[in-house]
Design an enzyme around this catalytic site. Structure first.
Site, PDB file in Angstrom:
ATOM      1  N   ASN A  11      45.328  58.747 -39.856  1.00 59.41           N
ATOM      2  CA  ASN A  11      46.718  58.440 -39.578  1.00 59.41           C
ATOM      3  C   ASN A  11      47.465  58.269 -41.059  1.00 59.41           C
ATOM      4  OD1 ASN A  11      48.899  57.216 -38.791  1.00 59.41           O
ATOM      5  ND2 ASN A  11      48.054  55.248 -37.983  1.00 59.41           N
ATOM      6  N   LYS A  13      50.683  57.881 -41.506  1.00 62.70           N
ATOM      7  CA  LYS A  13      51.742  57.132 -41.200  1.00 62.70           C
ATOM      8  C   LYS A  13      52.877  57.884 -41.952  1.00 62.70           C
ATOM      9  CE  LYS A  13      48.639  53.293 -40.998  1.00 62.70           C
ATOM     10  NZ  LYS A  13      48.434  51.689 -41.298  1.00 62.70           N
ATOM     11  N   HIS A  89      50.566  51.846 -31.626  1.00 65.99           N
ATOM     12  CA  HIS A  89      49.921  51.306 -32.819  1.00 65.99           C
ATOM     13  C   HIS A  89      50.478  49.967 -33.333  1.00 65.99           C
ATOM     14  CE1 HIS A  89      49.182  51.049 -37.174  1.00 65.99           C
ATOM     15  NE2 HIS A  89      48.137  51.881 -37.083  1.00 65.99           N
ATOM     16  N   GLU A  91      51.696  48.901 -35.959  1.00 65.83           N
ATOM     17  CA  GLU A  91      53.164  49.139 -36.355  1.00 65.83           C
ATOM     18  C   GLU A  91      54.388  49.377 -35.554  1.00 65.83           C
ATOM     19  OE1 GLU A  91      51.575  51.536 -39.494  1.00 65.83           O
ATOM     20  OE2 GLU A  91      50.271  49.902 -39.935  1.00 65.83           O
ATOM     21  N   GLU A 155      42.171  47.899 -33.355  1.00 66.26           N
ATOM     22  CA  GLU A 155      42.706  47.715 -34.787  1.00 66.26           C
ATOM     23  C   GLU A 155      43.177  46.281 -35.022  1.00 66.26           C
ATOM     24  OE1 GLU A 155      43.650  51.889 -36.619  1.00 66.26           O
ATOM     25  OE2 GLU A 155      45.470  51.112 -35.470  1.00 66.26           O
ATOM     26  N   GLY A 161      45.373  47.568 -43.723  1.00 64.73           N
ATOM     27  CA  GLY A 161      45.974  47.657 -44.967  1.00 64.73           C
ATOM     28  C   GLY A 161      45.580  46.363 -45.784  1.00 64.73           C
ATOM     29  N   SER A 194      41.165  48.859 -42.672  1.00 64.01           N
ATOM     30  CA  SER A 194      40.404  48.870 -43.832  1.00 64.01           C
ATOM     31  C   SER A 194      39.455  49.386 -43.862  1.00 64.01           C
ATOM     32  CB  SER A 194      40.471  47.537 -44.486  1.00 64.01           C
ATOM     33  OG  SER A 194      41.768  47.057 -44.499  1.00 64.01           O
TER      34      SER A 194
HETATM   35  P1  13P Z   1      44.307  51.103 -42.777  1.00 57.84           P
HETATM   36  O1  13P Z   1      42.901  51.785 -42.673  1.00 57.84           O
HETATM   37  O2  13P Z   1      45.009  51.610 -43.901  1.00 57.84           O
HETATM   38  O3  13P Z   1      43.940  49.676 -42.822  1.00 57.84           O
HETATM   39  O4  13P Z   1      45.045  51.514 -41.675  1.00 57.84           O
HETATM   40  C1  13P Z   1      44.364  51.529 -40.380  1.00 57.84           C
HETATM   41  C2  13P Z   1      45.432  52.087 -39.474  1.00 57.84           C
HETATM   42  O5  13P Z   1      46.438  51.362 -39.107  1.00 57.84           O
HETATM   43  C3  13P Z   1      45.113  53.155 -38.733  1.00 57.84           C
HETATM   44  O6  13P Z   1      45.909  53.554 -37.730  1.00 57.84           O
END
Ligand code: 13P
Length: 234
Positions: A11, A13, A89, A91, A155, A161, A194
């Protein structure tokens, strides 16, 4: 042994495709024994499908067309050669106020368009602290627990993150709980939050963890390659 092919998602982003993403030895290409799927920005979807990567969108809108400034339709995503789409997701839930109702419509619409939805679920830090994790996950799954053909990504919001993660056995137990709520017991359930080359082996060795959805570490090709290699070996 259940027949659930390992899946590693990148991902990206709101970031550019990493340098070398389309090189012949790039780690972002899918392989016969493992699904590797990249999730670039909407603008980069076509660029990636043209180079024969397996590609998913980070979001899709159920309506086929109309007055939805800035959005892209599931149908369009399929039309540019994508095979997957993220739904819900954290976010998107946070910054775009997507509700479980909206997200379940995305899941259904994706399937109708021939896309595989990756439904993202997870509790936040407060919910975890209050001992509400299972309740939150059950609520997020409620409207789609009978759906066949999707992938679920667990997640935990507090792990995204942050460098923090649940332990691998903890995540495994949560995945087992998620599976218990799903009608299709062969649904692949990915861990995300992470995940990196140092912890991937432990997560991917768990029987209920069918792969990973990788954010930050997926932007570093050599780091991502190590994760893919671990998944291939597990
Ligand atoms: P990180 O691996 O940066 O923690 O992000 C995970 C994520 O949101 C995957 O969709």
């Amino acid at each position: 042994m259940p027949n659930r092919k390992k899946f590693i998602g990148a991902n990206w982003k709101m970031n550019a495709a990493p340098v070398g993403w389309d090189a012949s030895d790039s780690p972002y290409f899918s392989m016969s024994n493992i699904d590797v799927v990249v999730f670039p920005t909407s603008i980069d979807l076509r660029m990636c499908t043209q180079k024969k990567l397996s590609v998913g969108a980070q979001y899709g809108r159920p309506e086929t067309a109309g007055a939805f400034t800035g959005d892209i339709a599931m149908q369009e995503i399929r039309a540019v050669g994508c095979t997957h789409v993220l739904c819900g997701h954290s976010e998107r839930r946070q910054h775009h106020e997507e509700s479980d109702e909206m997200i379940s419509k995305q899941v259904i619409s994706a399937l109708q368009c021939g896309l595989i939805p990756l439904l993202c679920i997870g509790e936040n830090a407060d919910q975890r602290e209050m001992g509400e994790t299972k309740e939150v996950l059950a609520q997020q799954l409620l409207a789609v627990s009978n759906v066949e053909g999707m992938i679920v990504a667990y997640e935990p919001v507090w792990a995204i993150g942050t460098g923090k993660t649940p332990t691998a056995p903890e995540a495994n137990e949560t995945h087992a709980f998620i599976r218990s709520l799903l009608k299709d017991k062969n649904t692949r359930i990915l861990y995300g939050g992470s995940m990196n080359s140092a912890n991937a082996a432990e997560f991917l060795a768990q029987p209920e963890i069918d792969g990973g959805l990788i954010g930050g570490a997926s932007l570093k090709p050599e780091e991502f390659r190590k994760i893919v290699d671990v998944a291939r070996a597990s």
